[in-house]
Design an enzyme around this catalytic site. Structure first.
Site, PDB file in Angstrom:
ATOM      1  CG  ASP A  72      -3.165   8.574  -0.991  1.00 18.13           C
ATOM      2  OD1 ASP A  72      -3.245   8.779   0.712  1.00 18.13           O
ATOM      3  OD2 ASP A  72      -2.200   6.885  -1.162  1.00 18.13           O
TER       4      ASP A  72
ATOM      5  CD  GLN B 286      -2.866   1.949   6.683  1.00 13.43           C
ATOM      6  OE1 GLN B 286      -3.441   2.857   7.849  1.00 13.43           O
ATOM      7  NE2 GLN B 286      -3.740   2.117   5.715  1.00 13.43           N
TER       8      GLN B 286
ATOM      9  NE  ARG C 186      -6.165   1.133  -1.730  1.00 14.13           N
ATOM     10  CZ  ARG C 186      -5.448   1.355  -0.785  1.00 14.13           C
ATOM     11  NH1 ARG C 186      -4.410   0.831  -0.307  1.00 14.13           N
ATOM     12  NH2 ARG C 186      -5.795   2.135  -0.087  1.00 14.13           N
TER      13      ARG C 186
ATOM     14  NE  ARG D  17       0.187   1.124   3.138  1.00 12.00           N
ATOM     15  CZ  ARG D  17       1.089   2.612   3.339  1.00 12.00           C
ATOM     16  NH1 ARG D  17       2.254   1.768   3.681  1.00 12.00           N
ATOM     17  NH2 ARG D  17       0.933   2.999   3.605  1.00 12.00           N
ATOM     18  N   GLY D  18       0.638   2.397  -0.203  1.00  9.70           N
ATOM     19  CA  GLY D  18       0.973   3.543   0.065  1.00  9.70           C
ATOM     20  C   GLY D  18       1.008   4.060  -1.738  1.00  9.70           C
ATOM     21  CB  ALA D  19       0.768   6.800  -3.604  1.00  7.36           C
TER      22      ALA D  19
ATOM     23  CG  ASN E 127      -2.490  10.879   2.822  1.00  8.42           C
ATOM     24  OD1 ASN E 127      -1.738  10.571   2.580  1.00  8.42           O
ATOM     25  ND2 ASN E 127      -1.779  11.453   4.676  1.00  8.42           N
ATOM     26  CE  LYS E 128      -5.426   5.705   4.295  1.00  9.83           C
ATOM     27  NZ  LYS E 128      -5.950   4.649   4.045  1.00  9.83           N
TER      28      LYS E 128
HETATM   29  O1  MRU Z   1      -4.828   3.325   2.177  1.00 12.10           O
HETATM   30  P1  MRU Z   1      -2.953   3.474   2.384  1.00 12.10           P
HETATM   31  O2  MRU Z   1      -2.214   2.800   3.368  1.00 12.10           O
HETATM   32  O3  MRU Z   1      -2.486   2.437   0.365  1.00 12.10           O
HETATM   33  O4  MRU Z   1      -2.376   4.611   2.265  1.00 12.10           O
HETATM   34  C1  MRU Z   1      -1.302   5.598   2.875  1.00 12.10           C
HETATM   35  C2  MRU Z   1      -2.105   7.041   3.101  1.00 12.10           C
HETATM   36  O5  MRU Z   1      -2.234   7.357   2.705  1.00 12.10           O
HETATM   37  C3  MRU Z   1       0.229   7.783   2.201  1.00 12.10           C
HETATM   38  O6  MRU Z   1       0.252   8.662   3.161  1.00 12.10           O
HETATM   39  C4  MRU Z   1      -0.469   8.063   1.021  1.00 12.10           C
HETATM   40  O7  MRU Z   1      -0.086   6.983  -0.049  1.00 12.10           O
HETATM   41  C5  MRU Z   1       1.296   8.568   0.985  1.00 12.10           C
HETATM   42  S1  MRU Z   1       2.471   7.478   0.713  1.00 12.10           S
HETATM   43  C6  MRU Z   1       4.340   8.157   0.469  1.00 12.10           C
END
Ligand code: MRU
Length: 367
Positions: free
Chosen positions: A244, A203, A90, A53-55, A254-255
């Site tokens: 993201d 996370q 996603r 996960r993470g963009a 973002n999250k």
């Molecule tokens: O749902 P996730 O765990 O993929 O969400 C990740 C985030 O929100 C991160 O903060 C975002 O992707 C930036 S990562 C460099």
């Protein structure tokens, strides 16, 4: 970065040249396990189930997912099918679409006999580019942390608050929001990180805390609701988060929960920075609150929690009444007006159309 002292990335090509390795992030921090991906379906599954996960890492995994699909069938039809399957995994992280478009644009004109080798090459480049970009974000962000440390008279420690995980686990290496933190720590600034637990998937508590610990960065995990209180009491010098998807005017998805931290930061005069690699910018959108699709995820992420018992067993338990409805929004959008500055691989800019265009002038031609 290092895991138990060994250098490693979050995604890699195994020595057989046709299997992709990843860290199963759903097992952290309790167990460090890797997984081997051999098919398109496996790549799509690990993105959907958030084993990766993470963009930026989602983008890199999707690029490798296309390679795995082409190993089985390199025809035009198979390329399109793989694109569609991966695209649907996603919805919010725009790096996914960016990486898939990069791959398809390069692969589509090639004869099918040349596609597999070209795909592996481009996927590896996407990973290397991500590492270089994040390192550059780290260097630009480091200047902001150094300035904050100077403003504090180099006394005590530098308190940074972050939300979710935007460290090396969310990218191929270094991370976005955490890259400046690692560089500051390595440069001898006594940085301490307040780590939002980041419900519902934790996370922060599971991943950010784990990777900061692997690097020896002092940190404290806090419940998501604590940040405002800490800011009111002068215990946060700056916030830095990842994103993201960031629109052309600097609105930041973002999250879930990021927006509330930005509001608290604004109210308390705490700088709120967003670190992002350029593939996270969605130049086609302006108004993020209106136009960024927000992922709604399985309610069990909220109604259940997973952890390790004292005997070492990893178990999942229910935390809400059986018959209560739950709503599980994955992301929120922080309007540009709440963002002090964006930190990109090309430098730091105001969160505005002009700010972004000053760093990416080539985009003016598209407007
Ligand atoms: O749902 P996730 O765990 O993929 O969400 C990740 C985030 O929100 C991160 O903060 C975002 O992707 C930036 S990562 C460099």
């Amino acid at each position: 970065m290092r895991v138990r002292g060994q250098p490693m990335r979050s995604i890699w090509l195994e020595s057989d040249g046709r299997t992709v390795g990843i860290i199963d992030q759903t097992r952290l921090p309790h167990a460090f396990e890797t997984l081997q991906l051999r098919t398109l379906e496996e790549a799509a599954h690990v993105i959907r189930s958030m084993r990766v996960r993470g963009a930026p890492l989602i983008g890199a995994t999707a690029a490798y997912g296309l390679c795995l699909a082409l190993l089985e069938d390199a025809s035009d039809g198979a390329l399109e099918r793989a694109f569609t399957v991966l695209r649907a995994t996603r919805p919010t992280a725009v790096n996914l679409l960016w990486a898939l478009n990069e791959m398809r644009q390069m692969l589509a004109p090639l004869p099918s006999s040349e596609r597999v080798a070209a795909a592996w090459r481009r996927a590896a480049e996407i990973c290397d580019e991500d590492v270089a970009i994040n390192r550059a974000i780290g260097e630009h962000g480091l200047k902001l942390l150094e300035a904050a440390w100077e403003r504090k008279g180099r006394q005590g420690r530098l308190d940074v608050l972050t939300h979710c995980n935007a460290g090396w686990l969310a990218t191929v290496d270094w991370g976005t929001a955490l890259a400046p933190v690692y560089l500051a720590h390595d440069a001898g600034i006594p940085v301490h990180v307040w780590v939002d637990e980041t419900r519902p998937r934790n996370q922060g508590a599971s991943l950010t805390a784990w990777e900061l610990g692997q690097h020896g960065v002092p940190h404290t995990v806090i419940a998501d609701n604590v940040g405002g209180h800490l800011m009111q009491h002068g215990q946060v010098d700056l916030c830095i988060v990842g994103t993201d998807r960031t629109t052309s005017r600097g609105d930041v998805a973002n999250k879930i929960g990021t927006y509330l931290k930005a509001l608290a930061a604004k109210d308390n005069g705490v700088p709120f920075y967003v670190a992002l690699p350029s593939p996270t910018i969605d130049w086609t959108l302006e108004d993020g609150v209106r136009d960024i699709p927000i992922e709604q995820r399985d309610g069990r992420e909220l109604s259940e929690m997973t952890g390790r018992t004292a005997s070492g067993e990893i178990v999942t338990v229910r935390v809400t009444p059986e018959d209560s409805a739950v709503a599980n929004y994955g992301f929120d959008v922080t309007p540009a007006r709440l963002v002090t500055a964006l930190v990109t691989e090309r430098g730091v800019c105001p969160a505005s159309t002009e700010g972004l265009l000053s760093l990416f002038p080539e985009r003016r031609a598209h407007r």
